[in-house]
Every structure is written in C-alpha cells, then in structure tokens.
Scaffold this motif. Structure first.
Motif, mmCIF file in Angstrom:
data_model
loop_
_atom_site.group_PDB
_atom_site.id
_atom_site.type_symbol
_atom_site.label_atom_id
_atom_site.label_comp_id
_atom_site.label_asym_id
_atom_site.label_seq_id
_atom_site.Cartn_x
_atom_site.Cartn_y
_atom_site.Cartn_z
ATOM 1 N N CYS A 83 -79.580 -6.618 35.739
ATOM 2 C CA CYS A 83 -80.407 -5.893 34.777
ATOM 3 C C CYS A 83 -80.636 -6.726 33.524
ATOM 4 N N TRP A 84 -81.864 -6.692 33.023
ATOM 5 C CA TRP A 84 -82.212 -7.318 31.753
ATOM 6 C C TRP A 84 -82.119 -6.284 30.630
ATOM 7 N N LEU A 85 -81.636 -6.722 29.476
ATOM 8 C CA LEU A 85 -81.668 -5.911 28.257
ATOM 9 C C LEU A 85 -82.591 -6.623 27.275
ATOM 10 N N LEU A 86 -83.423 -5.850 26.575
ATOM 11 C CA LEU A 86 -84.444 -6.444 25.710
ATOM 12 C C LEU A 86 -84.628 -5.655 24.425
ATOM 13 N N LYS A 87 -84.619 -6.383 23.307
ATOM 14 C CA LYS A 87 -84.976 -5.817 22.002
ATOM 15 C C LYS A 87 -86.199 -6.570 21.492
ATOM 16 N N PRO A 88 -87.379 -5.935 21.488
ATOM 17 C CA PRO A 88 -88.563 -6.628 20.981
ATOM 18 C C PRO A 88 -88.362 -7.091 19.537
ATOM 19 N N ALA A 89 -88.840 -8.287 19.233
ATOM 20 C CA ALA A 89 -88.734 -8.812 17.862
ATOM 21 C C ALA A 89 -90.003 -8.535 17.069
ATOM 22 N N THR A 90 -90.959 -7.871 17.721
ATOM 23 C CA THR A 90 -92.182 -7.463 17.031
ATOM 24 C C THR A 90 -91.886 -6.164 16.294
ATOM 25 N N PHE A 91 -92.815 -5.686 15.493
ATOM 26 C CA PHE A 91 -92.623 -4.361 14.916
ATOM 27 C C PHE A 91 -92.874 -3.313 15.999
ATOM 28 N N MET A 92 -92.389 -2.100 15.728
ATOM 29 C CA MET A 92 -92.410 -1.012 16.709
ATOM 30 C C MET A 92 -93.766 -0.868 17.406
ATOM 31 N N ASN A 93 -94.850 -0.909 16.613
ATOM 32 C CA ASN A 93 -96.176 -0.636 17.189
ATOM 33 C C ASN A 93 -96.710 -1.767 18.072
ATOM 34 N N LYS A 130 -91.972 -3.247 38.185
ATOM 35 C CA LYS A 130 -92.875 -2.104 38.109
ATOM 36 C C LYS A 130 -92.406 -1.180 36.991
ATOM 37 N N PRO A 131 -93.311 -0.346 36.458
ATOM 38 C CA PRO A 131 -92.890 0.592 35.402
ATOM 39 C C PRO A 131 -91.686 1.451 35.809
ATOM 40 N N GLU A 132 -91.603 1.825 37.091
ATOM 41 C CA GLU A 132 -90.472 2.671 37.510
ATOM 42 C C GLU A 132 -89.139 1.927 37.508
ATOM 43 N N ASN A 133 -89.166 0.600 37.295
ATOM 44 C CA ASN A 133 -87.926 -0.186 37.164
ATOM 45 C C ASN A 133 -87.514 -0.375 35.705
ATOM 46 N N ILE A 134 -88.246 0.274 34.790
ATOM 47 C CA ILE A 134 -88.034 0.071 33.350
ATOM 48 C C ILE A 134 -87.543 1.360 32.693
ATOM 49 N N LEU A 135 -86.541 1.217 31.825
ATOM 50 C CA LEU A 135 -86.059 2.321 30.995
ATOM 51 C C LEU A 135 -86.235 1.920 29.536
ATOM 52 N N VAL A 136 -86.905 2.763 28.768
ATOM 53 C CA VAL A 136 -87.140 2.501 27.351
ATOM 54 C C VAL A 136 -86.321 3.499 26.521
ATOM 55 N N ILE A 137 -85.529 2.974 25.597
ATOM 56 C CA ILE A 137 -84.706 3.824 24.720
ATOM 57 C C ILE A 137 -85.403 3.918 23.367
ATOM 58 N N HIS A 138 -85.643 5.139 22.902
ATOM 59 C CA HIS A 138 -86.360 5.302 21.629
ATOM 60 C C HIS A 138 -85.883 6.532 20.863
ATOM 61 N N ASP A 139 -86.163 6.540 19.573
ATOM 62 C CA ASP A 139 -85.860 7.691 18.728
ATOM 63 C C ASP A 139 -86.827 8.827 19.076
ATOM 64 N N GLU A 140 -86.355 10.061 18.941
ATOM 65 C CA GLU A 140 -87.160 11.226 19.333
ATOM 66 C C GLU A 140 -87.089 12.314 18.255
ATOM 67 N N LEU A 141 -88.216 12.559 17.596
ATOM 68 C CA LEU A 141 -88.296 13.584 16.551
ATOM 69 C C LEU A 141 -88.066 14.992 17.091
ATOM 70 N N ASN A 185 -95.166 5.272 18.326
ATOM 71 C CA ASN A 185 -96.037 4.089 18.406
ATOM 72 C C ASN A 185 -95.533 3.010 19.356
ATOM 73 N N GLY A 186 -94.222 2.894 19.503
ATOM 74 C CA GLY A 186 -93.680 1.929 20.460
ATOM 75 C C GLY A 186 -94.066 2.298 21.880
ATOM 76 N N LEU A 187 -93.899 3.590 22.220
ATOM 77 C CA LEU A 187 -94.287 4.058 23.552
ATOM 78 C C LEU A 187 -95.781 3.902 23.773
ATOM 79 N N ARG A 188 -96.555 4.206 22.734
ATOM 80 C CA ARG A 188 -98.018 4.103 22.844
ATOM 81 C C ARG A 188 -98.420 2.678 23.234
#
Length: 195
Positions: free
Chosen positions: A61-71, A87-98, A117-120
């Motif tokens: 498994c790869w772990l990734l923290k984008p170095a770009t801004f959230m958007n 494929k997208p189904e092989n990806i898990l995205v962890i994000h804050d949720e209001l 905006n990150g998900l967008r």
C-alpha cells in the motif's frame, strides 16, 4: 469483500500555519497511520507530495500526503494512481468532515464532494469518477455557512482536538481490515465507536 486498497491519501494544507487546523485532520490521520505501521513518508516530486510504501498484513500500500494546497489535491492523487494504474476503487481518501461531530469518523464509498474542495479536485482529476472510498473525520459544523472557512482553517479547542484524535486512533486500528477488503468489518467497529 471490497477491492483491496492500494493507496491511502490524507488531505490537508502544507505549511506550519495550517498544521494544527481542523482542515488538516486528513494529514493527522495519515501521519498517525504511517507511524503505527512504521512507514516513512518522504518528498516525491513526481507525485506532488510526501509518499511512502509499506506492506500491511501482506498487502502492498502507498501512503500519500499531497504537497499542493487542498483545492489541488487531485494532482497528487491522479499522478500516483495513473503511474501505478490504480482504479478509484483501490483508493481511500481521508478528509475532514463538517457534517460529522468531532470524535466521530465514518467510512463511505462513492458520492459527491459535499463542498470539500480536496474531494472536488480529486473527482475532477480522476475523470469525474467518484468511486473511491473515503474516511471522513468529523470536525463539527460551526452552525452558520458564513463561519465555515474560519472553522476549518482554525484550531480546535483542546478537548475537541482530543476527541478528533481519539476517532483517528480508532480509525487507524481498523484500516488494516480495509486494506484487506474487509470494509464491512471495519465499518462495524468504527461506526460503533463513541469517542
């Protein structure tokens, strides 16, 4: 059984001024998981972020923290996913949720971006494909739309941050099940957790 996860992405904003803000809950969780699995993250220009690879329960498994801004998070996600033909189904995205209170974390598969905006950007960069998994880390809602930006880019009070980190700790305990394709088992445990 769901498809095995080959990439876990934590969302946040780079830089010291954002490090402790609620919007960086995805970074907090990925850092905690990387630490628990002894996976080190290092800068990788071709993936526009900090990346590391490990074997968890025999699953690569790869772990990734984008170095770009959230958007612009999708830039990093698409770069790694395209390079390794994930494929997208092989990806898990962890994000804050209001829409979840602090201290609650939930898994979800597919769906829209909900204004995150990150998900967008990830959906856009993956060719408008929404079929990736999400781990939503609750940060609570300030109650009024006009206060959302200040809320997500602000630091949580100590007790609230402790609740968020308790949910993150529990999420880290069940992530190995997700990697093995046992999403239902992970959901049952995490979704019954009361921080």
């Amino acid at each position: 059984m769901t498809a095995p996860i080959s990439l876990i992405v934590g969302l946040g904003n780079p830089g010291n001024e954002y490090e402790h803000t609620r919007h960086n809950a995805g970074f907090w969780c990925l850092d905690a998981f990387a630490h628990s699995q002894r996976i080190s993250l290092s800068p990788d220009k071709k993936f526009h972020g900090l990346a590391g690879k490990g074997h968890i329960n025999g699953q690569e498994c790869w772990l990734l923290k984008p170095a770009t801004f959230m958007n612009r998070s999708g830039l990093a996600v698409a770069a790694l996913a395209n390079f390794y033909k994930l494929k997208p189904e092989n990806i898990l995205v962890i994000h804050d949720e209001l829409d979840l209170p602090a201290g609650i974390a939930r898994f979800k598969t597919g769906g829209g971006h909900g204004g995150q905006n990150g998900l967008r950007d990830i959906i856009s960069q993956l060719g408008n494909n929404k079929d990736f998994h999400r781990l939503r880390i609750g940060i609570g809602h300030p109650g009024d739309k006009s206060r959302v930006t200040g809320h997500v880019l602000g630091r949580a009070p100590v007790a609230e941050e402790q609740s968020i980190r308790a949910a993150i700790d529990e999420a880290c305990r069940v992530l190995p099940d997700v990697l093995n394709g046992e999403m239902a088992k992970a959901m049952n445990r995490l979704h019954s957790f009361k921080g």
